[in-house]
Design a protein around this motif. Structure first.
Motif, PDB file in Angstrom:
ATOM      1  N   THR A   1      -9.496  -6.948  -7.534  1.00 27.63           N
ATOM      2  CA  THR A   1      -8.587  -5.658  -8.428  1.00 27.63           C
ATOM      3  C   THR A   1      -7.642  -7.232  -9.242  1.00 27.63           C
ATOM      4  N   PRO A   2      -6.811  -6.571 -10.331  1.00 26.81           N
ATOM      5  CA  PRO A   2      -5.888  -7.628 -10.437  1.00 26.81           C
ATOM      6  C   PRO A   2      -4.446  -7.534 -10.087  1.00 26.81           C
ATOM      7  N   ALA A   3      -4.220  -6.656  -9.098  1.00 23.19           N
ATOM      8  CA  ALA A   3      -2.701  -7.055  -7.612  1.00 23.19           C
ATOM      9  C   ALA A   3      -3.690  -8.647  -6.910  1.00 23.19           C
ATOM     10  N   GLY A   4      -4.981  -8.867  -6.702  1.00 28.91           N
ATOM     11  CA  GLY A   4      -5.675  -9.189  -6.499  1.00 28.91           C
ATOM     12  C   GLY A   4      -5.951 -10.531  -7.252  1.00 28.91           C
ATOM     13  N   GLU A   5      -6.111 -10.492  -7.644  1.00 28.08           N
ATOM     14  CA  GLU A   5      -5.687 -12.010  -9.055  1.00 28.08           C
ATOM     15  C   GLU A   5      -4.497 -12.670  -8.852  1.00 28.08           C
ATOM     16  N   SER A   6      -3.454 -11.507  -9.186  1.00 26.27           N
ATOM     17  CA  SER A   6      -2.274 -11.818  -9.529  1.00 26.27           C
ATOM     18  C   SER A   6      -1.652 -12.613  -7.908  1.00 26.27           C
ATOM     19  N   TYR A   7      -2.214 -11.709  -6.916  1.00 31.19           N
ATOM     20  CA  TYR A   7      -1.699 -12.867  -6.066  1.00 31.19           C
ATOM     21  C   TYR A   7      -2.295 -14.222  -5.350  1.00 31.19           C
ATOM     22  N   LEU A   8      -3.601 -14.430  -6.115  1.00 30.91           N
ATOM     23  CA  LEU A   8      -4.059 -15.589  -6.368  1.00 30.91           C
ATOM     24  C   LEU A   8      -3.533 -17.076  -6.795  1.00 30.91           C
ATOM     25  N   GLU A   9      -2.934 -16.187  -8.263  1.00 32.94           N
ATOM     26  CA  GLU A   9      -2.630 -17.057  -9.103  1.00 32.94           C
ATOM     27  C   GLU A   9      -1.038 -16.831  -8.767  1.00 32.94           C
ATOM     28  N   GLY A  10      -0.416 -16.621  -7.275  1.00 27.82           N
ATOM     29  CA  GLY A  10       0.794 -17.248  -7.366  1.00 27.82           C
ATOM     30  C   GLY A  10       1.795 -16.170  -7.951  1.00 27.82           C
ATOM     31  N   GLU A  11       0.770 -14.921  -8.339  1.00 31.42           N
ATOM     32  CA  GLU A  11       2.516 -14.029  -9.040  1.00 31.42           C
ATOM     33  C   GLU A  11       2.777 -13.088  -8.313  1.00 31.42           C
TER      34      GLU A  11
ATOM     35  N   ASP B   1       3.931 -11.667  -4.456  1.00 29.81           N
ATOM     36  CA  ASP B   1       4.124 -12.465  -3.027  1.00 29.81           C
ATOM     37  C   ASP B   1       3.737 -10.998  -1.899  1.00 29.81           C
ATOM     38  N   ALA B   2       3.066 -11.880  -1.163  1.00 28.29           N
ATOM     39  CA  ALA B   2       2.306 -10.936   0.428  1.00 28.29           C
ATOM     40  C   ALA B   2       3.337 -10.199   0.545  1.00 28.29           C
ATOM     41  N   LYS B   3       4.385 -10.333   0.744  1.00 29.94           N
ATOM     42  CA  LYS B   3       5.689  -9.503   1.805  1.00 29.94           C
ATOM     43  C   LYS B   3       6.054  -8.327   0.750  1.00 29.94           C
ATOM     44  N   SER B   4       5.567  -7.865  -0.653  1.00 34.37           N
ATOM     45  CA  SER B   4       5.807  -7.411  -1.208  1.00 34.37           C
ATOM     46  C   SER B   4       4.873  -6.083  -0.918  1.00 34.37           C
ATOM     47  N   ILE B   5       3.407  -6.039  -0.853  1.00 33.70           N
ATOM     48  CA  ILE B   5       2.559  -5.725  -1.190  1.00 33.70           C
ATOM     49  C   ILE B   5       2.826  -4.787   0.354  1.00 33.70           C
ATOM     50  N   ASP B   6       3.339  -5.874   1.543  1.00 34.04           N
ATOM     51  CA  ASP B   6       3.099  -5.358   3.143  1.00 34.04           C
ATOM     52  C   ASP B   6       4.101  -4.512   2.635  1.00 34.04           C
ATOM     53  N   GLU B   7       5.593  -5.124   2.081  1.00 31.42           N
ATOM     54  CA  GLU B   7       6.343  -3.306   2.178  1.00 31.42           C
ATOM     55  C   GLU B   7       5.842  -2.333   1.546  1.00 31.42           C
ATOM     56  N   GLY B   8       5.891  -2.487   0.690  1.00 32.30           N
ATOM     57  CA  GLY B   8       5.105  -1.049  -0.418  1.00 32.30           C
ATOM     58  C   GLY B   8       4.157  -0.144   0.478  1.00 32.30           C
ATOM     59  N   SER B   9       3.122  -1.587   1.117  1.00 32.14           N
ATOM     60  CA  SER B   9       2.283   0.173   2.003  1.00 32.14           C
ATOM     61  C   SER B   9       3.250   0.155   3.487  1.00 32.14           C
ATOM     62  N   GLU B  10       3.569  -0.244   3.518  1.00 34.93           N
ATOM     63  CA  GLU B  10       4.597   0.027   5.416  1.00 34.93           C
ATOM     64  C   GLU B  10       5.220   1.029   4.345  1.00 34.93           C
ATOM     65  N   ALA B  11       5.851   1.369   3.527  1.00 33.81           N
ATOM     66  CA  ALA B  11       6.821   2.617   3.075  1.00 33.81           C
ATOM     67  C   ALA B  11       5.739   4.033   2.535  1.00 33.81           C
ATOM     68  N   GLU B  12       4.143   3.685   2.540  1.00 39.16           N
ATOM     69  CA  GLU B  12       3.608   4.370   2.472  1.00 39.16           C
ATOM     70  C   GLU B  12       3.059   4.574   3.340  1.00 39.16           C
ATOM     71  N   ASN B  13       2.727   4.017   4.513  1.00 39.38           N
ATOM     72  CA  ASN B  13       2.429   4.720   5.379  1.00 39.38           C
ATOM     73  C   ASN B  13       2.884   4.857   7.031  1.00 39.38           C
ATOM     74  N   GLY B  14       4.268   4.347   6.485  1.00 44.24           N
ATOM     75  CA  GLY B  14       5.369   4.163   7.560  1.00 44.24           C
ATOM     76  C   GLY B  14       5.091   3.193   9.347  1.00 44.24           C
ATOM     77  N   ASP B  15       4.368   2.242   8.667  1.00 45.61           N
ATOM     78  CA  ASP B  15       3.459   1.436   9.221  1.00 45.61           C
ATOM     79  C   ASP B  15       4.380  -0.141   9.801  1.00 45.61           C
ATOM     80  N   GLU B  16       5.919  -0.223  10.309  1.00 46.82           N
ATOM     81  CA  GLU B  16       6.418  -1.206  10.316  1.00 46.82           C
ATOM     82  C   GLU B  16       5.716  -2.348  10.890  1.00 46.82           C
ATOM     83  N   ASN B  17       4.586  -2.761  11.179  1.00 48.44           N
ATOM     84  CA  ASN B  17       3.294  -3.591  12.082  1.00 48.44           C
ATOM     85  C   ASN B  17       2.320  -4.070  11.080  1.00 48.44           C
TER      86      ASN B  17
END
Length: 80
Positions: free
Chosen positions: A49-59, A61-77
């Motif tokens: 996806t475009p987000a995947g391309e942005s990740y590969l280009e260093g644009e 941050d994986a941490k921001s991806i994790d934080e967004g999903s944890e908030a959506e899913n309620g999963d801290e791990n």
């Protein structure tokens, strides 16, 4: 996928840079899909996806991806 286009877990698991089997690749693709980095096109074929391309280009941050999903899913791990 970025360089060669959509593919499925089997060819990815046989790639020289991948050191896990087909089921491991499939699990990781599903996690990346959950985080919006790849999309499933059907019949087990995935594309980046475009987000995947942005990740590969260093644009993106994986941490921001994790934080967004944890908030959506309620999963801290949850991790990509």
């Amino acid at each position: 996928m970025s360089a060669e286009g959509p593919t499925s877990p089997t060819p990815l698991s046989k790639h020289e840079y991948i050191d896990i089997g087909k089921s491991g690749v499939s699990k990781r693709l599903n996690r990346m899909k959950d985080h919006g980095l790849v999309q499933e096109l059907g019949n087990g074929v995935y594309s980046i996806t475009p987000a995947g391309e942005s990740y590969l280009e260093g644009e993106l941050d994986a941490k921001s991806i994790d934080e967004g999903s944890e908030a959506e899913n309620g999963d801290e791990n949850a991790h990509v």
